[in-house]
Design a protein around this motif. Structure first.
Motif, PDB file in Angstrom:
ATOM      1  N   LEU A 232     -62.697 -20.021 -20.987  1.00 46.43           N
ATOM      2  CA  LEU A 232     -63.454 -19.707 -19.771  1.00 46.43           C
ATOM      3  C   LEU A 232     -62.499 -19.544 -18.592  1.00 46.43           C
ATOM      4  CD1 LEU A 232     -66.435 -22.216 -20.152  1.00 46.43           C
ATOM      5  CD2 LEU A 232     -66.464 -19.749 -20.549  1.00 46.43           C
ATOM      6  N   PRO A 233     -62.887 -18.744 -17.592  1.00 45.15           N
ATOM      7  CA  PRO A 233     -61.985 -18.532 -16.451  1.00 45.15           C
ATOM      8  C   PRO A 233     -61.750 -19.817 -15.645  1.00 45.15           C
ATOM      9  CG  PRO A 233     -64.133 -17.463 -16.104  1.00 45.15           C
ATOM     10  CD  PRO A 233     -64.129 -17.979 -17.499  1.00 45.15           C
ATOM     11  N   ASP A 234     -60.546 -19.912 -15.059  1.00 41.92           N
ATOM     12  CA  ASP A 234     -60.191 -21.098 -14.272  1.00 41.92           C
ATOM     13  C   ASP A 234     -61.176 -21.327 -13.133  1.00 41.92           C
ATOM     14  OD1 ASP A 234     -58.089 -21.696 -15.864  1.00 41.92           O
ATOM     15  OD2 ASP A 234     -56.579 -20.736 -14.575  1.00 41.92           O
ATOM     16  N   GLU A 235     -61.751 -20.212 -12.591  1.00 36.31           N
ATOM     17  CA  GLU A 235     -62.720 -20.365 -11.485  1.00 36.31           C
ATOM     18  C   GLU A 235     -63.917 -21.203 -11.935  1.00 36.31           C
ATOM     19  OE1 GLU A 235     -62.361 -16.354 -12.266  1.00 36.31           O
ATOM     20  OE2 GLU A 235     -60.487 -17.473 -12.143  1.00 36.31           O
ATOM     21  N   TYR A 236     -64.223 -21.198 -13.233  1.00 36.06           N
ATOM     22  CA  TYR A 236     -65.310 -22.043 -13.747  1.00 36.06           C
ATOM     23  C   TYR A 236     -64.800 -23.454 -14.038  1.00 36.06           C
ATOM     24  CZ  TYR A 236     -68.900 -24.002 -16.786  1.00 36.06           C
ATOM     25  OH  TYR A 236     -69.833 -24.828 -17.344  1.00 36.06           O
ATOM     26  N   LYS A 237     -63.622 -23.536 -14.690  1.00 39.70           N
ATOM     27  CA  LYS A 237     -63.149 -24.833 -15.176  1.00 39.70           C
ATOM     28  C   LYS A 237     -62.718 -25.770 -14.056  1.00 39.70           C
ATOM     29  CE  LYS A 237     -60.452 -23.034 -18.265  1.00 39.70           C
ATOM     30  NZ  LYS A 237     -59.426 -22.761 -19.229  1.00 39.70           N
ATOM     31  N   GLU A 238     -62.074 -25.240 -13.004  1.00 36.89           N
ATOM     32  CA  GLU A 238     -61.524 -26.127 -11.982  1.00 36.89           C
ATOM     33  C   GLU A 238     -62.602 -26.915 -11.235  1.00 36.89           C
ATOM     34  OE1 GLU A 238     -58.664 -23.811  -9.796  1.00 36.89           O
ATOM     35  OE2 GLU A 238     -57.373 -23.781 -11.581  1.00 36.89           O
ATOM     36  N   PRO A 239     -63.682 -26.239 -10.744  1.00 33.23           N
ATOM     37  CA  PRO A 239     -64.748 -27.037 -10.111  1.00 33.23           C
ATOM     38  C   PRO A 239     -65.416 -27.996 -11.099  1.00 33.23           C
ATOM     39  CG  PRO A 239     -65.152 -24.665  -9.836  1.00 33.23           C
ATOM     40  CD  PRO A 239     -63.901 -24.812 -10.633  1.00 33.23           C
ATOM     41  N   MET A 240     -65.490 -27.617 -12.397  1.00 32.61           N
ATOM     42  CA  MET A 240     -66.091 -28.516 -13.390  1.00 32.61           C
ATOM     43  C   MET A 240     -65.253 -29.781 -13.532  1.00 32.61           C
ATOM     44  SD  MET A 240     -68.934 -27.472 -14.230  1.00 32.61           S
ATOM     45  CE  MET A 240     -69.377 -28.582 -15.542  1.00 32.61           C
ATOM     46  N   LEU A 241     -63.937 -29.608 -13.507  1.00 32.05           N
ATOM     47  CA  LEU A 241     -63.041 -30.760 -13.626  1.00 32.05           C
ATOM     48  C   LEU A 241     -63.289 -31.731 -12.465  1.00 32.05           C
ATOM     49  CD1 LEU A 241     -59.423 -30.441 -14.785  1.00 32.05           C
ATOM     50  CD2 LEU A 241     -59.950 -31.995 -12.938  1.00 32.05           C
ATOM     51  N   GLU A 242     -63.395 -31.174 -11.268  1.00 33.80           N
ATOM     52  CA  GLU A 242     -63.634 -32.027 -10.091  1.00 33.80           C
ATOM     53  C   GLU A 242     -64.996 -32.706 -10.151  1.00 33.80           C
ATOM     54  OE1 GLU A 242     -62.955 -29.530  -6.681  1.00 33.80           O
ATOM     55  OE2 GLU A 242     -60.905 -29.132  -7.394  1.00 33.80           O
ATOM     56  N   ALA A 243     -65.962 -32.090 -10.854  1.00 32.41           N
ATOM     57  CA  ALA A 243     -67.318 -32.646 -10.920  1.00 32.41           C
ATOM     58  C   ALA A 243     -67.429 -33.822 -11.889  1.00 32.41           C
ATOM     59  CB  ALA A 243     -68.300 -31.545 -11.331  1.00 32.41           C
ATOM     60  N   HIS A 244     -66.402 -34.042 -12.692  1.00 33.32           N
ATOM     61  CA  HIS A 244     -66.405 -35.171 -13.632  1.00 33.32           C
ATOM     62  C   HIS A 244     -65.656 -36.336 -12.974  1.00 33.32           C
ATOM     63  CE1 HIS A 244     -67.513 -31.883 -16.287  1.00 33.32           C
ATOM     64  NE2 HIS A 244     -67.783 -32.733 -17.253  1.00 33.32           N
ATOM     65  N   PRO A 245     -66.347 -37.437 -12.645  1.00 31.58           N
ATOM     66  CA  PRO A 245     -65.692 -38.526 -11.911  1.00 31.58           C
ATOM     67  C   PRO A 245     -64.414 -39.051 -12.547  1.00 31.58           C
ATOM     68  CG  PRO A 245     -68.049 -38.844 -11.863  1.00 31.58           C
ATOM     69  CD  PRO A 245     -67.797 -37.670 -12.771  1.00 31.58           C
ATOM     70  N   VAL A 246     -64.264 -38.994 -13.882  1.00 26.08           N
ATOM     71  CA  VAL A 246     -63.028 -39.481 -14.501  1.00 26.08           C
ATOM     72  C   VAL A 246     -61.837 -38.585 -14.170  1.00 26.08           C
ATOM     73  CG1 VAL A 246     -64.173 -40.673 -16.422  1.00 26.08           C
ATOM     74  CG2 VAL A 246     -63.461 -38.300 -16.700  1.00 26.08           C
ATOM     75  N   GLY A 247     -62.087 -37.391 -13.624  1.00 29.57           N
ATOM     76  CA  GLY A 247     -60.994 -36.526 -13.176  1.00 29.57           C
ATOM     77  C   GLY A 247     -60.341 -35.711 -14.277  1.00 29.57           C
ATOM     78  N   ARG A 248     -61.012 -35.586 -15.397  1.00 29.58           N
ATOM     79  CA  ARG A 248     -60.501 -34.731 -16.477  1.00 29.58           C
ATOM     80  C   ARG A 248     -61.680 -34.236 -17.294  1.00 29.58           C
ATOM     81  NH1 ARG A 248     -60.696 -37.229 -21.464  1.00 29.58           N
ATOM     82  NH2 ARG A 248     -60.962 -39.491 -21.467  1.00 29.58           N
ATOM     83  N   LEU A 249     -61.424 -33.235 -18.133  1.00 30.71           N
ATOM     84  CA  LEU A 249     -62.448 -32.785 -19.077  1.00 30.71           C
ATOM     85  C   LEU A 249     -62.363 -33.620 -20.352  1.00 30.71           C
ATOM     86  CD1 LEU A 249     -62.179 -28.911 -18.522  1.00 30.71           C
ATOM     87  CD2 LEU A 249     -63.598 -30.596 -17.322  1.00 30.71           C
ATOM     88  N   GLY A 250     -63.411 -33.561 -21.172  1.00 28.76           N
ATOM     89  CA  GLY A 250     -63.453 -34.398 -22.370  1.00 28.76           C
ATOM     90  C   GLY A 250     -62.751 -33.748 -23.554  1.00 28.76           C
ATOM     91  N   GLU A 251     -62.451 -34.554 -24.549  1.00 26.30           N
ATOM     92  CA  GLU A 251     -61.863 -34.080 -25.807  1.00 26.30           C
ATOM     93  C   GLU A 251     -62.959 -34.041 -26.878  1.00 26.30           C
ATOM     94  OE1 GLU A 251     -58.848 -32.966 -26.308  1.00 26.30           O
ATOM     95  OE2 GLU A 251     -58.203 -33.407 -24.256  1.00 26.30           O
ATOM     96  N   PRO A 252     -62.905 -33.069 -27.803  1.00 27.36           N
ATOM     97  CA  PRO A 252     -63.906 -33.035 -28.879  1.00 27.36           C
ATOM     98  C   PRO A 252     -64.018 -34.362 -29.637  1.00 27.36           C
ATOM     99  CG  PRO A 252     -62.615 -31.020 -28.869  1.00 27.36           C
ATOM    100  CD  PRO A 252     -61.991 -31.913 -27.836  1.00 27.36           C
ATOM    101  N   SER A 253     -62.892 -35.044 -29.828  1.00 31.01           N
ATOM    102  CA  SER A 253     -62.925 -36.314 -30.582  1.00 31.01           C
ATOM    103  C   SER A 253     -63.750 -37.375 -29.852  1.00 31.01           C
ATOM    104  CB  SER A 253     -61.499 -36.825 -30.807  1.00 31.01           C
ATOM    105  OG  SER A 253     -60.889 -37.082 -29.571  1.00 31.01           O
ATOM    106  N   GLU A 254     -63.828 -37.280 -28.523  1.00 35.70           N
ATOM    107  CA  GLU A 254     -64.601 -38.277 -27.766  1.00 35.70           C
ATOM    108  C   GLU A 254     -66.106 -38.065 -27.962  1.00 35.70           C
ATOM    109  OE1 GLU A 254     -61.927 -39.528 -24.013  1.00 35.70           O
ATOM    110  OE2 GLU A 254     -62.428 -37.406 -24.020  1.00 35.70           O
ATOM    111  N   VAL A 255     -66.513 -36.822 -28.178  1.00 37.11           N
ATOM    112  CA  VAL A 255     -67.925 -36.544 -28.494  1.00 37.11           C
ATOM    113  C   VAL A 255     -68.201 -36.966 -29.940  1.00 37.11           C
ATOM    114  CG1 VAL A 255     -69.738 -34.795 -28.555  1.00 37.11           C
ATOM    115  CG2 VAL A 255     -67.901 -34.609 -26.865  1.00 37.11           C
TER     116      VAL A 255
END
Ligand SMILES: NC(=O)c1ccc[n+]([C@@H]2O[C@H](COP(=O)([O-])OP(=O)(O)OC[C@H]3O[C@@H](n4cnc5c(N)ncnc54)[C@H](O)[C@@H]3O)[C@@H](O)[C@H]2O)c1
Length: 239
Positions: free
Chosen positions: A187-210
């Motif tokens: 996905l484009p960075d314009e989508y991913k960067e605001p999503m990253l900021e929207a997650h309080p832990v400050g990172r995106l998740g890993e498939p293994s965590e799901v």
């Protein structure tokens, strides 16, 4: 059985379930990806059956469940994971985009749950874990077709949980935040960067965590949990 096992969250779940000693039926439309995973897991000692098919086609969904019953005599766990993740506003989305995501993410989940429950009723019960999403619990921009399809996952989980609790079938869902699968990485960075900021832990998740959350809900450790939608979202929905 794990649908959509060739990539992403489905593949991470297959890898974790294999390490836990599960006998696996892995399904996907991606034949090459499925075969690569089957060879690797079988090489590590797992018992693995694969079925190439499209969850939105009734004959294919039925064949997936039948493969589990034929090879292993029963189906104890369904992870209804197969899905597509198209992102667009309602202005950009076409009627065909709506039909496609509803066919795979909505109808495909309905069909695999239907045939799995029919088989589980024959053998005394089982456990289903559906893939909902933060987009299946809250509104977001760019989710005009995908988001409502994930609300289907949330709704199907709750209704089926109530419908079949008395017959020993538990139905739960995980609601992942943004997870760094191949699909999301593209996905484009314009989508991913605001999503990253929207997650309080400050990172995106890993498939293994799901996958870890799916394993818990699928297992007997969750014997009194049904109808739950478990966020695995780094705090996204807690805000
Ligand atoms: N990645 C995320 O951020 C995220 C967040 C929330 C929920 N989810 C959900 O998790 C699930 C998996 O997503 P992912 O990110 O791992 O995606 P992915 O694209 O990495 O993997 C999806 C898999 O499903 C398969 N698939 C697609 N259409 C199919 C069909 N009609 N029949 C059978 N298989 C099919 C694909 O070939 C692929 O192997 C989806 O239901 C998605 O909505 C993902």
């Amino acid at each position: 059985m794990i649908t959509g096992a060739a990539k992403g969250i489905g593949r991470a779940t297959a890898e974790l379930f294999a390490r836990e000693g599960a006998r696996l039926v892995l399904t996907d439309v991606d034949e090459a990806g499925l075969e690569e995973l089957r060879e690797r897991l079988a090489g590590e000692g797992a018992e693995v059956e694969t079925v190439v098919g499209d969850v939105s086609v009734p004959e294919d969904a039925k064949a997936m469940i039948e493969a589990a019953v034929e090879r292993f005599g029963r189906i104890d766990v369904l992870v209804a994971n197969a899905g597509v993740i198209p992102l667009s506003t309602i202005v950009d989305a076409t009627p065909e985009d709506w039909d496609h995501v509803m066919a795979v993410d909505g109808r495909g989940m309905f069909l695999t749950c239907k045939y799995a429950i029919e088989a589980m009723l024959e053998t005394g019960g089982g456990s289903i874990v559906c893939l909902s999403s933060i987009s299946g619990l809250a509104g977001q921009a760019q989710q005009a077709a995908y988001g409502p399809a994930k609300f289907v996952a949330t709704g199907l989980t709750k209704h089926l949980a109530v419908e079949w609790a008395h017959r020993g079938i538990r139905v739960n869902a995980v609601a992942p935040g943004t997870i760094l699968t191949e699909a999301v990485a593209e996905l484009p960075d314009e989508y991913k960067e605001p999503m990253l900021e929207a997650h309080p832990v400050g990172r995106l998740g890993e498939p293994s965590e799901v996958a870890s959350a799916i394993l818990f809900l699928a297992s007997d450790e969750a014997s009194f949990v049904t109808g739950a939608i478990l966020p695995v979202d780094g705090g996204y929905l807690a805000q």
